[in-house]
Enzyme design. Structure first.
Site, PDB file in Angstrom:
ATOM      1  N   TYR A 141      12.554  26.132  50.739  1.00  0.00           N
ATOM      2  CA  TYR A 141      12.408  26.885  49.480  1.00  0.00           C
ATOM      3  C   TYR A 141      13.788  27.139  48.864  1.00  0.00           C
ATOM      4  O   TYR A 141      13.989  26.949  47.659  1.00  0.00           O
ATOM      5  CB  TYR A 141      11.680  28.197  49.780  1.00  0.00           C
ATOM      6  CG  TYR A 141      11.707  29.226  48.679  1.00  0.00           C
ATOM      7  CD1 TYR A 141      11.060  29.011  47.466  1.00  0.00           C
ATOM      8  CD2 TYR A 141      12.371  30.447  48.864  1.00  0.00           C
ATOM      9  CE1 TYR A 141      11.072  29.973  46.462  1.00  0.00           C
ATOM     10  CE2 TYR A 141      12.379  31.415  47.865  1.00  0.00           C
ATOM     11  CZ  TYR A 141      11.737  31.173  46.670  1.00  0.00           C
ATOM     12  OH  TYR A 141      11.758  32.134  45.681  1.00  0.00           O
ATOM     13  N   LYS A 145      15.135  25.887  45.228  1.00  0.00           N
ATOM     14  CA  LYS A 145      15.691  26.805  44.230  1.00  0.00           C
ATOM     15  C   LYS A 145      17.093  26.358  43.801  1.00  0.00           C
ATOM     16  O   LYS A 145      17.466  26.523  42.642  1.00  0.00           O
ATOM     17  CB  LYS A 145      15.713  28.247  44.761  1.00  0.00           C
ATOM     18  CG  LYS A 145      14.335  28.909  44.778  1.00  0.00           C
ATOM     19  CD  LYS A 145      13.764  29.034  43.373  1.00  0.00           C
ATOM     20  CE  LYS A 145      12.504  29.863  43.278  1.00  0.00           C
ATOM     21  NZ  LYS A 145      11.785  29.678  41.989  1.00  0.00           N
TER      22      LYS A 145
HETATM   23  N1  LIG Z   1       9.066  37.657  45.527  1.00  0.00           N
HETATM   24  C1  LIG Z   1      10.350  37.398  45.726  1.00  0.00           C
HETATM   25  O1  LIG Z   1      10.998  37.953  46.624  1.00  0.00           O
HETATM   26  C2  LIG Z   1      11.091  36.460  44.822  1.00  0.00           C
HETATM   27  C3  LIG Z   1      12.500  36.515  44.814  1.00  0.00           C
HETATM   28  C4  LIG Z   1      13.209  35.655  43.982  1.00  0.00           C
HETATM   29  C5  LIG Z   1      12.530  34.744  43.191  1.00  0.00           C
HETATM   30  N2  LIG Z   1      11.148  34.685  43.236  1.00  0.00           N
HETATM   31  C6  LIG Z   1      10.490  33.697  42.385  1.00  0.00           C
HETATM   32  O2  LIG Z   1       9.648  34.377  41.475  1.00  0.00           O
HETATM   33  C7  LIG Z   1       8.533  33.558  41.144  1.00  0.00           C
HETATM   34  C8  LIG Z   1       7.250  34.300  41.435  1.00  0.00           C
HETATM   35  O3  LIG Z   1       7.299  34.798  42.748  1.00  0.00           O
HETATM   36  P1  LIG Z   1       6.163  35.774  43.308  1.00  0.00           P
HETATM   37  O4  LIG Z   1       6.742  36.535  44.440  1.00  0.00           O
HETATM   38  O5  LIG Z   1       5.521  36.482  42.178  1.00  0.00           O
HETATM   39  O6  LIG Z   1       5.192  34.668  43.912  1.00  0.00           O
HETATM   40  P2  LIG Z   1       3.614  34.657  44.134  1.00  0.00           P
HETATM   41  O7  LIG Z   1       3.047  36.028  44.063  1.00  0.00           O
HETATM   42  O8  LIG Z   1       3.432  33.821  45.357  1.00  0.00           O
HETATM   43  O9  LIG Z   1       3.103  33.873  42.868  1.00  0.00           O
HETATM   44  C9  LIG Z   1       3.380  32.524  42.692  1.00  0.00           C
HETATM   45  C10 LIG Z   1       2.638  32.112  41.448  1.00  0.00           C
HETATM   46  O10 LIG Z   1       2.931  30.740  41.182  1.00  0.00           O
HETATM   47  C11 LIG Z   1       1.706  30.067  41.027  1.00  0.00           C
HETATM   48  N3  LIG Z   1       1.818  28.654  41.322  1.00  0.00           N
HETATM   49  C12 LIG Z   1       2.271  28.058  42.452  1.00  0.00           C
HETATM   50  N4  LIG Z   1       2.223  26.716  42.303  1.00  0.00           N
HETATM   51  C13 LIG Z   1       1.735  26.488  41.064  1.00  0.00           C
HETATM   52  C14 LIG Z   1       1.451  25.333  40.319  1.00  0.00           C
HETATM   53  N5  LIG Z   1       1.646  24.100  40.818  1.00  0.00           N
HETATM   54  N6  LIG Z   1       0.990  25.454  39.035  1.00  0.00           N
HETATM   55  C15 LIG Z   1       0.781  26.681  38.495  1.00  0.00           C
HETATM   56  N7  LIG Z   1       0.993  27.819  39.175  1.00  0.00           N
HETATM   57  C16 LIG Z   1       1.478  27.716  40.427  1.00  0.00           C
HETATM   58  C17 LIG Z   1       0.759  30.780  41.971  1.00  0.00           C
HETATM   59  O11 LIG Z   1      -0.584  30.444  41.667  1.00  0.00           O
HETATM   60  P3  LIG Z   1      -1.766  30.552  42.799  1.00  0.00           P
HETATM   61  O12 LIG Z   1      -2.192  31.993  42.811  1.00  0.00           O
HETATM   62  O13 LIG Z   1      -2.792  29.614  42.282  1.00  0.00           O
HETATM   63  O14 LIG Z   1      -1.159  30.117  44.107  1.00  0.00           O
HETATM   64  C18 LIG Z   1       1.118  32.218  41.639  1.00  0.00           C
HETATM   65  O15 LIG Z   1       0.540  32.611  40.425  1.00  0.00           O
HETATM   66  C19 LIG Z   1       8.700  32.270  41.957  1.00  0.00           C
HETATM   67  O16 LIG Z   1       9.366  31.317  41.184  1.00  0.00           O
HETATM   68  C20 LIG Z   1       9.574  32.726  43.110  1.00  0.00           C
HETATM   69  O17 LIG Z   1      10.291  31.658  43.660  1.00  0.00           O
HETATM   70  C21 LIG Z   1      10.425  35.530  44.021  1.00  0.00           C
END
Ligand SMILES: NC(=O)c1ccc[n+]([C@@H]2O[C@H](COP(=O)([O-])OP(=O)(O)OC[C@H]3O[C@@H](n4cnc5c(N)ncnc54)[C@H](OP(=O)(O)O)[C@@H]3O)[C@@H](O)[C@H]2O)c1
Length: 239
Positions: A141, A145
């Site tokens: 991951y 990124k």
């Molecule tokens: N949480 C953290 O600590 C953190 C920190 C830094 C950056 N981020 C970034 O922030 C973003 C959101 O993170 P989050 O924690 O909110 O993640 P999350 O709750 O796991 O949500 C991920 C979202 O992406 C969707 N998704 C995944 N693959 C997809 C695809 N091929 N087409 C369309 N939708 C897709 C998922 O849909 P489904 O429900 O269908 O799976 C879900 O809606 C990501 O880019 C992550 O890398 C997160």
């Protein structure tokens, strides 16, 4: 980029940070397309819900066809479960790269002409502080990124001519279900004060977008960036 009166599209708006983006963009006076691969799970009153899988070319093209008035594109959706690069499941590693890198790129390629038609607009890519370090248990991951960071910089250069602002959001750990599930699986105890709330990171992101910032960092993002001037480091997730 003024958000009041803008038209935004958010990917992965059915949960986590994406749902927060959709809600907050509406609160700031934008029209919002809240998109998801499972649109029936989107709960954002006032948004227009569209089905969208960013790794499916036909799905991306259909969304671009339906959302021709977009001037703000929020690339949030990602598969965050890549696992370990050397010993992990190669399909998971590819899936992480497929969504973070190629999915984000597919969205940008499809929407760049729309943004140009609508006056330039803005793109915000949701990266991570692990792009500048790596992270125990999820090196694939982190690498995806890093690739997405390179992509963001390249696209910013290429789209400057059409007046499109390209902003990178670079947070440390954000308190979503996905983060806590990962920590539990890996037996990591995350210090509560090391986590930023989804509402806080999205407020920071949208303020930065409105101010025209090219990078928006939370404190963990600032620390991770500072490590780039020294030897490679591991992101400190555990307390
Ligand atoms: N949480 C953290 O600590 C953190 C920190 C830094 C950056 N981020 C970034 O922030 C973003 C959101 O993170 P989050 O924690 O909110 O993640 P999350 O709750 O796991 O949500 C991920 C979202 O992406 C969707 N998704 C995944 N693959 C997809 C695809 N091929 N087409 C369309 N939708 C897709 C998922 O849909 P489904 O429900 O269908 O799976 C879900 O809606 C990501 O880019 C992550 O890398 C997160």
């Amino acid at each position: 980029m003024k958000l009041n009166g803008a038209t935004a599209l958010v990917t992965g708006a059915n949960r986590g940070i994406g749902a927060q983006f959709a809600l907050d963009l509406l609160a700031r006076g934008a029209k919002v397309y809240a998109t998801a691969r499972r649109p029936e799970l989107v709960d954002v009153p006032g948004a227009e819900v569209l089905p969208l899988d960013i790794t499916d070319d036909a799905s991306v093209a259909a969304a671009a066809e339906l959302a021709g008035d977009v001037d703000v594109l929020i690339n949030n959706a990602a598969d965050t479960a890549g696992g370990s690069l050397v010993t992990g499941d190669l399909r998971a590693i590819r899936s992480t790269m497929e969504s973070n890198y190629f999915g984000t790129l597919a969205m940008i390629r499809a929407f760049a002409p729309i943004l140009a038609r609508n006056g330039g607009g803005a793109i915000l890519n949701v990266l991570s502080a692990v792009a500048w370090t790596t992270v125990e248990g999820n090196t694939a991951y982190a690498a995806a990124k890093s690739a997405q960071w390179g992509l963001t910089n390249g696209v910013r250069l290429e789209l400057a001519g059409q007046g499109t602002q390209v902003t990178a959001l670079v947070p440390g750990p954000v308190g979503t279900d996905t983060l806590y599930a990962f920590a539990e699986r890996e037996g990591i105890e995350i210090a509560p004060d090391a986590v930023i709330a989804p509402a806080d990171i999205v407020a920071l992101a949208l303020d930065g977008l409105e101010a025209g910032d090219v990078e928006v960092l939370d404190p963990a993002g600032v620390s991770a960036k500072a490590t780039l001037s020294g030897p490679p480091q591991i992101f400190p997730l555990s307390r």
